[in-house]
Write an enzyme that holds these catalytic residues in place. Structure first.
Site, PDB file in Angstrom:
ATOM      1  N   TRP A 310      23.359 -18.590  -4.833  1.00  0.00           N
ATOM      2  CA  TRP A 310      22.302 -17.615  -5.194  1.00  0.00           C
ATOM      3  C   TRP A 310      21.354 -17.481  -4.162  1.00  0.00           C
ATOM      4  CZ3 TRP A 310      23.573 -14.856  -9.177  1.00  0.00           C
ATOM      5  CH2 TRP A 310      24.120 -15.751 -10.362  1.00  0.00           C
ATOM      6  N   ASN A 345      17.820  -3.413 -25.538  1.00  0.00           N
ATOM      7  CA  ASN A 345      18.810  -4.170 -25.119  1.00  0.00           C
ATOM      8  C   ASN A 345      19.421  -3.487 -23.921  1.00  0.00           C
ATOM      9  OD1 ASN A 345      20.987  -6.313 -25.299  1.00  0.00           O
ATOM     10  ND2 ASN A 345      22.407  -4.417 -25.636  1.00  0.00           N
TER      11      ASN A 345
END
Length: 480
Positions: A310, A345
């Site tokens: 990451w 969403n």
């Protein structure tokens, strides 16, 4: 005979199995809510969500008062507050709804030990999910829990359903707990939290019922076609009410069926599509129950333990949080979150894909920000969705399948720019043909539109093609 009804994430009176059973079995029932600092000040502390909780508790208290009772409030851990209250009232049983998150199960063990030591019985009931026992579902092949949605959905459709229960007409409780002895619902400030959302939905069962009625009266029938269009008010916006149990998911299913069989949904293609979304909610509760470690780490072992490299970049993370990435649809999504404590969403999926794939930032950073700002921040669902879009969770697909291009998403789901211009007002003067990629406007057009890139609206913080290639390489290296 007196019993306690311990409210947690079931802040309603209608279709409440624990409440119904308590009222039927006991002459007097004391409804109680315990403010637990482990949640209020925990890793997912949230001023916006707590304010929604407080509003829901006030509405619950009004509903109880109409029936002859009041909500008793304790600023204690429940393993302490419930025992003290039971002794004070002479109650011999505590009724409650089962919860499945790792924290709820851990706290439940502590409550069980305290009640058992005090000689007080427990009575646990369903009510947080559509199907009563989503944890007990097993695959037909190996007999283990599910980790892929589609086969779970097929099995879920055939699970038995209980009848929907009406709210009690009246309740009785000891008079000593209807006045000052009941305690009071604190303010957000008294809890040491602050509201960070400017225009949130109001909480409570009354508001939930009104929103559900509005949705079922029309929008549900177009849900299959419009649920992915963020510029249209075509979704239920019931998620926060479901999280706090202001609505019963089982009762919603029954309403969708329009009086039909419990697990058969009729009426429209939209109703069936929305019914499937209720199953996703049950599915993520099933997953987190059986894989509690996923509350903090990846479901897929190949990505655990730092295998996925990451990127740490506080500047880009902050730009994403504040809706200043230079990508209009991403920015609109993040600013909707800041304004409403809710996000469409489809916008959540894009924002999550952009953070984890294009920016390469750990999905946990996104999860934490959402849990801080969302009214509907739910441990199981928020965690499951973040892992899903980061391609490290259940229901796996190739990484490229969930690596969304913001400009293409905008052309498909917000082609007229209605959603973008609502939440990113500095783009309202931009010609429609430049709205998906405003940095491509000629300088003269920028000045005419009143939107100079780099001044009035940020330049893109990342190059999409290069970021896409970096993301695919990052995941390939981690997977070996």
């Amino acid at each position: 005979m007196t019993a306690l009804l311990w409210f947690r994430r079931d802040l309603r009176l209608a279709d409440h199995p624990a409440l119904d059973a308590a009222v039927r079995a006991h002459e007097q029932v004391i409804p109680v809510f315990c403010f637990d600092d482990r949640l209020l000040a925990g890793r997912h502390a949230s001023g916006p969500r707590t304010q929604f909780l407080l509003e829901s508790l006030h509405d619950l208290d009004r509903g109880l008062r109409d029936r002859g009772a009041r909500l008793v409030v304790r600023r204690q851990r429940p393993e302490e507050g419930l025992v003290e209250l039971a002794r004070e009232a002479g109650a011999d049983e505590v009724y409650f709804s089962r919860d499945m998150t790792p924290f709820a199960r851990s706290r439940g063990k502590s409550v069980h030990g305290a009640l058992e030591a005090a000689g007080i019985a427990e009575r646990a009931f369903p009510g947080l999910t559509v199907a009563d026992d989503v944890t007990g579902v097993r695959t037909k092949s190996g007999g283990g829990p599910y980790s892929v949605f589609s086969p779970f959905y097929k099995r879920w459709l055939d699970l038995p359903r209980r009848a929907v229960l009406a709210a009690p007409d009246e309740m009785s409780m000891p008079s000593g707990f209807t006045g000052k002895g009941r305690g009071s619902i604190p303010s957000l400030e008294e809890l040491g939290l602050r509201q960070e959302v400017t225009d949130p939905q109001p909480g409570g069962e009354t508001e939930a019922a009104a929103r559900l009625a509005w949705f079922l009266d029309g929008p549900v029938h177009e849900y299959a076609d419009l649920h992915d269009v963020p510029g249209v008010d075509g979704t239920s916006k019931l998620s926060a009410y479901l999280h706090f149990g202001c609505l019963s998911p089982r009762a919603i299913e029954a309403a969708l069926a329009k009086g039909g069989g419990g697990n058969e949904v009729g009426g429209s293609e939209g109703a069936a599509a929305f019914h499937r979304q209720l199953c996703w909610r049950d599915f993520y509760h099933h997953v987190q129950y059986h894989y509690p470690e996923t509350a903090r780490t990846e479901f897929q072992e190949r990505y655990r333990g730092g295998r996925l490299a990451w990127v740490t970049d506080e500047g880009r993370l902050s730009a994403w949080q504040q809706g200043k990435t230079g990508y209009p649809l991403v920015d609109a999504a993040m600013r909707q979150l800041l304004r409403e404590g809710w996000m469409h969403n489809r916008a959540r999926l894009l924002a999550g894909s952009f953070l984890t794939k294009h920016l390469g930032i750990d999905w946990r950073e996104g999860e934490n920000w959402f849990m801080r700002m969302l009214l509907d921040g739910d441990q199981a669902n928020n965690n499951g969705n973040w892992q899903w879009i980061a391609s490290v969770g259940v229901d796996p697909q190739p990484v490229f399948r969930r690596l969304y291009n913001p400009a293409l998403h905008q052309k498909r789901y917000d082609p007229d720019g209605k959603y973008v211009c609502e939440y990113v007002p500095e783009l309202r003067g931009v010609p429609e043909k430049y709205l998906t990629e405003p940095w491509t406007m000629p300088e003269a057009v920028q000045r005419e539109a009143g939107c100079v890139i780099g001044k009035d609206y940020p330049k893109p913080i990342v190059d999409l093609p290069a970021a896409r290639e970096a993301a695919l390489a990052r995941y390939a290296d981690a997977a070996g």
